[in-house]
Enzyme design. Structure first.
Site, PDB file in Angstrom:
ATOM      1  N   THR A 186     -14.572  -5.913   9.469  1.00 52.32           N
ATOM      2  CA  THR A 186     -14.114  -4.722   8.776  1.00 52.32           C
ATOM      3  C   THR A 186     -15.314  -3.926   8.293  1.00 52.32           C
ATOM      4  O   THR A 186     -16.432  -4.431   8.223  1.00 52.32           O
ATOM      5  CB  THR A 186     -13.230  -5.088   7.578  1.00 52.32           C
ATOM      6  OG1 THR A 186     -14.024  -5.834   6.626  1.00 52.32           O
ATOM      7  CG2 THR A 186     -12.053  -5.945   8.001  1.00 52.32           C
ATOM      8  N   GLU A 332      -7.655  -5.193  11.346  1.00 50.53           N
ATOM      9  CA  GLU A 332      -6.801  -6.373  11.199  1.00 50.53           C
ATOM     10  C   GLU A 332      -5.565  -6.346  12.095  1.00 50.53           C
ATOM     11  O   GLU A 332      -4.894  -7.366  12.267  1.00 50.53           O
ATOM     12  CB  GLU A 332      -6.354  -6.509   9.739  1.00 50.53           C
ATOM     13  CG  GLU A 332      -7.454  -6.922   8.789  1.00 50.53           C
ATOM     14  CD  GLU A 332      -8.198  -5.754   8.161  1.00 50.53           C
ATOM     15  OE1 GLU A 332      -8.768  -5.916   7.067  1.00 50.53           O
ATOM     16  OE2 GLU A 332      -8.220  -4.654   8.774  1.00 50.53           O
ATOM     17  N   LYS A 437      -4.486   8.651 -10.656  1.00 52.43           N
ATOM     18  CA  LYS A 437      -3.430   8.591 -11.664  1.00 52.43           C
ATOM     19  C   LYS A 437      -3.767   9.567 -12.778  1.00 52.43           C
ATOM     20  O   LYS A 437      -4.724   9.377 -13.529  1.00 52.43           O
ATOM     21  CB  LYS A 437      -3.279   7.183 -12.225  1.00 52.43           C
ATOM     22  CG  LYS A 437      -2.011   7.010 -13.072  1.00 52.43           C
ATOM     23  CD  LYS A 437      -1.725   5.550 -13.354  1.00 52.43           C
ATOM     24  CE  LYS A 437      -0.367   5.395 -14.037  1.00 52.43           C
ATOM     25  NZ  LYS A 437      -0.030   3.980 -14.294  1.00 52.43           N
ATOM     26  N   TRP A 442       1.114   9.997 -10.122  1.00 50.46           N
ATOM     27  CA  TRP A 442       0.210   9.781  -8.995  1.00 50.46           C
ATOM     28  C   TRP A 442      -0.060  11.073  -8.248  1.00 50.46           C
ATOM     29  O   TRP A 442       0.856  11.852  -7.979  1.00 50.46           O
ATOM     30  CB  TRP A 442       0.802   8.761  -8.018  1.00 50.46           C
ATOM     31  CG  TRP A 442       1.010   7.397  -8.595  1.00 50.46           C
ATOM     32  CD1 TRP A 442       2.202   6.810  -8.885  1.00 50.46           C
ATOM     33  CD2 TRP A 442       0.004   6.449  -8.971  1.00 50.46           C
ATOM     34  NE1 TRP A 442       2.013   5.558  -9.411  1.00 50.46           N
ATOM     35  CE2 TRP A 442       0.666   5.309  -9.472  1.00 50.46           C
ATOM     36  CE3 TRP A 442      -1.389   6.456  -8.935  1.00 50.46           C
ATOM     37  CZ2 TRP A 442      -0.006   4.187  -9.929  1.00 50.46           C
ATOM     38  CZ3 TRP A 442      -2.068   5.340  -9.385  1.00 50.46           C
ATOM     39  CH2 TRP A 442      -1.378   4.229  -9.873  1.00 50.46           C
TER      40      TRP A 442
END
Length: 542
Positions: A186, A332, A437, A442
C-alpha cells in the site's frame, strides 16, 4: 454429491500459456522514445519469459522466494509478470516513486532476493540498495551505466546477457492456485506501507472479471494503453487481462508527460486506456493548449484511484467524444471492486448521475456500509457509513503485519465513507481520515474538491480540515489555477454559492503552484496538513 468437473488449477501460468499459444500473434508495444515503439508478439514474450525463469533458477530462486521489479511499464516488466509467478516464485513490484528509505523498508520486509531494474532508474535504486540486506543480485535492463550500484555489495548482471545464456524452454512446476503469485505494498499514507499478497487463484478470477462486459469489457480486438504503472496495483490487472483475452498491450515506458501519451494515442490507436484523474486532467489541459491529436480510437477510458470530477467526464465527452468510465478499488482488492456503468435507457443527464458514483460491485465482490459500531446500514442512498468489502480477490490480511482493526467479521474495512443506493451504486464522500467535522456536521472534502474543479479556471483543488475556534474544523481549499487564469478566492466562493450547501463554503483559501501527490497520484493531504501546521501555506480568509 461431488461434481464431475476436472480440478484444473487457476494459475498465472495458465493465463500466460493461453496468451502465448492462442493469441501468440498479438503482443506488446513499448514506447522507447516519443513517436517510436518496439514490438514483440506474445509468442516471443513467452519464449523470453522461459529464458528469464531459467536465469532466475540459476541465480538460486527456488520455491516462493521474492523477485522484485523496479521498472517502468515495458516489455521486460511484462516478461517478469509472466515468468516469476509461473515458476513458483513471487513477483514484487516496487514503487519507483517512493523515497529510498521506504523502498529499502519494503524490500527488506518482503525479503526480496533479486531486483530487476531499468537502467534509467539506477540513480533512484542506488540510494536504497545498500540498505536492502535480503537482495543478493540485481539484473539491469538496458546498457546504461550501472556504476552507482557497484558499492552496494550485490552481484550486478545485465538482463539481456543472462537471458541469452538460457534456453527458450523451461520446466514449469505445478503450482497450487492458492499459493502466492505476486505482492504489492500500500502507499503508506499513514504508518509504514503494508504488503498485500495475491494468489494465483485471485489473479485468475480478477482477470476474468476485468474481461467481462460488466467489467472492463476487454477482448482480442482491443489494444490497451496502460498509463497506470505496472508497479501500481498490478496495473489494475490489465496485463493479465490482456493475456487472457488476447488484447494487445501498449506500454508507455517512462514517457508519461501528457504530450507523449496523447501522441501515442494519435499514432498507435489504442481502444482502451486507464490512469488516475490527475493524468487525464493533465491530458485535457494539454489538448486544450495543443489541439489536433485524434483520440477517436478510444472506446473506453478507465479512471480511478480517486474520485473523478464530473467536469472532467463532461469535458472528454463533449470536446473529444471519449467516454470516461469511473472504477473503484484498492491495492487490497487487486484492485477492481466496483465500476460505474449506468443502467440502460437513460438520457445523458440521468446517466451522469450514475457515472459520477464509484459504481456498483463487480460479480465476485460483496460490499456494504456499516456504522461506527459495525452494524450494517440500509442501501437506501441516504445512510452514511464506512464501506466494507469481501470477495475472492480481496485480501484477508497483510503480509507479516497483524492489523485486526482493518478487518471486521471477514470483511475488509476500506476507510472510505459513503452511501449505497437501492441499485447498489456506491457514492464515496470521503476517507475516514479526511472527512471534515464542522459544528457537529460532516463536510465531504471529495465533493467540495470536485465542485471547485468544475470552475473553468481551476486545474487542481484539494480540501483539508483546519482547526477553528467556533466550529471545531473548517475547510481549507488549496487551489492550482490554469495557466493565465486570475480568478480570486472571493470569486470562487461566490461561484460555489448554490452549488454546495451554504455552510460548506470555505472561508480559507490557498493558491499554490502544485498540489503534492502521493506515490500513486492522489492528493497527499498529510503533506498539506503539515504545511498548514508549519505555516508554509499562504492562506486567505474571506
Amino acid at each position: 454429491m461431488r461434481s464431475t468437473m476436472q480440478d484444473f488449477p487457476l494459475t498465472v501460468r495458465s493465463i500466460v500459456a493461453h496468451g502465448v499459444s492462442v493469441h501468440g500473434d498479438h503482443g506488446a508495444r513499448t514506447v522507447i522514445a516519443p513517436g517510436q515503439v518496439s514490438r514483440a508478439t506474445y509468442a516471443e514474450i513467452g519464449a523470453r519469459a522461459a529464458r528469464l525463469a531459467g536465469a532466475l533458477r540459476r541465480l538460486g530462486i527456488v520455491g516462493d522466494q521474492r523477485v522484485a521489479t523496479f521498472q517502468w511499464s515495458n516489455q521486460q516488466h511484462l516478461e517478469a509478470y509472466a515468468a516469476v509467478p509461473a515458476m513458483g516464485a513471487v513477483l514484487h513490484t516496487l514503487n519507483i516513486r517512493l523515497a529510498a528509505e521506504q523502498v529499502a523498508y519494503i524490500a527488506n520486509h518482503a525479503e526480496d532476493q533479486v531486483i530487476i531494474v531499468d537502467d534509467s532508474l539506477i540513480p533512484l535504486l542506488a540510494g536504497a540498495l545498500p540498505k536492502i540486506d535480503s537482495v543478493h543480485t540485481v539484473l539491469v535492463n538496458g546498457d546504461g551505466d550501472a556504476f552507482a550500484l557497484e558499492d552496494a555489495g550485490k552481484q550486478i548482471l545485465r538482463y539481456e546477457e543472462v537471458l541469452a545464456a538460457e534456453p527458450e524452454e523451461f520446466d514449469w512446476p505445478a503450482v497450487d492456485e492458492r499459493d502466492a503469485a505476486s505482492m504489492c505494498y500500500t502507499s503508506g499514507t499513514t504508518g509504514n506501507p503494508k504488503g498485500v499478497v495475491y494468489s494465483h487463484r485471485s489473479l485468475w478470477l480478477h482477470s476474468q472479471a476485468a474481461c467481462t462486459a460488466q467489467g472492463f469489457s476487454i477482448n482480442a480486438d482491443d489494444t490497451i494503453l496502460t498509463i497506470v504503472p505496472m508497479f501500481h496495483a498490478n496495473a489494475w490487472g490489465l496485463p493479465y487481462a490482456a493475456l487472457m483475452s488476447g488484447a494487445n498491450l501498449l506500454l508507455p515506458g517512462p514517457f508519461l508527460q501528457a504530450q507523449t501519451p496523447v501522441g501515442t494515442i494519435d499514432q498507435e490507436r489504442p481502444t482502451v486506456s486507464g490512469a488516475v484523474p490527475t493524468i487525464w486532467n493533465d491530458i485535457l489541459n494539454h489538448l486544450r493548449n495543443n489541439p489536433g491529436p485524434d483520440l477517436s480510437s478510444l472506446r473506453l477510458v478507465l479512471c480511478g484511484g480517486s474520485a473523478v470530477p464530473r467536469s472532467l467526464m463532461e469535458a472528454f465527452d463533449k470536446e473529444f467524444g471519449v467516454r470516461i468510465l469511473h472504477a473503484w478499488g484498492m491495492t487490497e482488492t487487486s484492485p477492481l471492486a466496483a465500476i460505474a456503468r449506468p443502467p440502460a435507457g437513460l438520457d445523458e443527464e440521468e446517466m451522469m448521475r450514475f457515472r459520477v458514483t464509484q459504481g456498483r460491485p463487480i460479480a465476485g465482490v460483496d460490499l456494504r456500509i456499516v456504522d461506527d459500531n459495525g452494524i450494517e446500514l440500509p442501501a437506501d442512498g441516504k445512510s452514511i457509513g464506512e464501506l466494507e468489502v469481501r470477495g475472492p480477490w480481496v485480501t484477508g490480511g497483510y503480509y507479516r503485519d497483524d492489523d485486526p482493526e482493518k478487518f471486521h467479521d471477514g470483511w475488509l474495512r476500506t476507510g472510505d465513507i459513503g452511501r449505497v443506493d437501492p441499485l447498489h451504486y456506491v457514492t464515496l464522500t470521503d476517507r475516514t481520515k479526511d472527512v471534515i467535522k464542522s459544528g457537529g456536521e460532516w463536510i465531504s472534502s471529495v465533493e467540495l474538491e470536485n465542485t471547485i474543479i468544475g470552475h473553468p479556471d481551476v486545474l487542481q483543488a484539494a480540501v483539508i480540515g483546519v482547526p477553528d475556534e467556533r466550529w471545531q474544523e473548517r475547510p481549507l481549499a488549496v487551489v492550482v489555477l490554469r495557466d493565465g487564469a486570475s480568478v480570486t478566492a472571493e470569486e470562487l466562493r461566490t461561484w460555489l454559492t448554490g452549488r454546495v450547501a451554504k455552510w460548506w463554503l470555505p472561508e480559507n483559501w490557498s493558491f499554490v503552484d502544485a498540489v503534492p501527490l502521493t506515490a500513486t497520484g492522489k492528493y497527499d493531504k498529510k503533506v498539506l496538513r503539515r504545511q498548514h501546521a508549519d505555516q508554509l501555506l499562504t492562506v486567505q480568509t474571506i
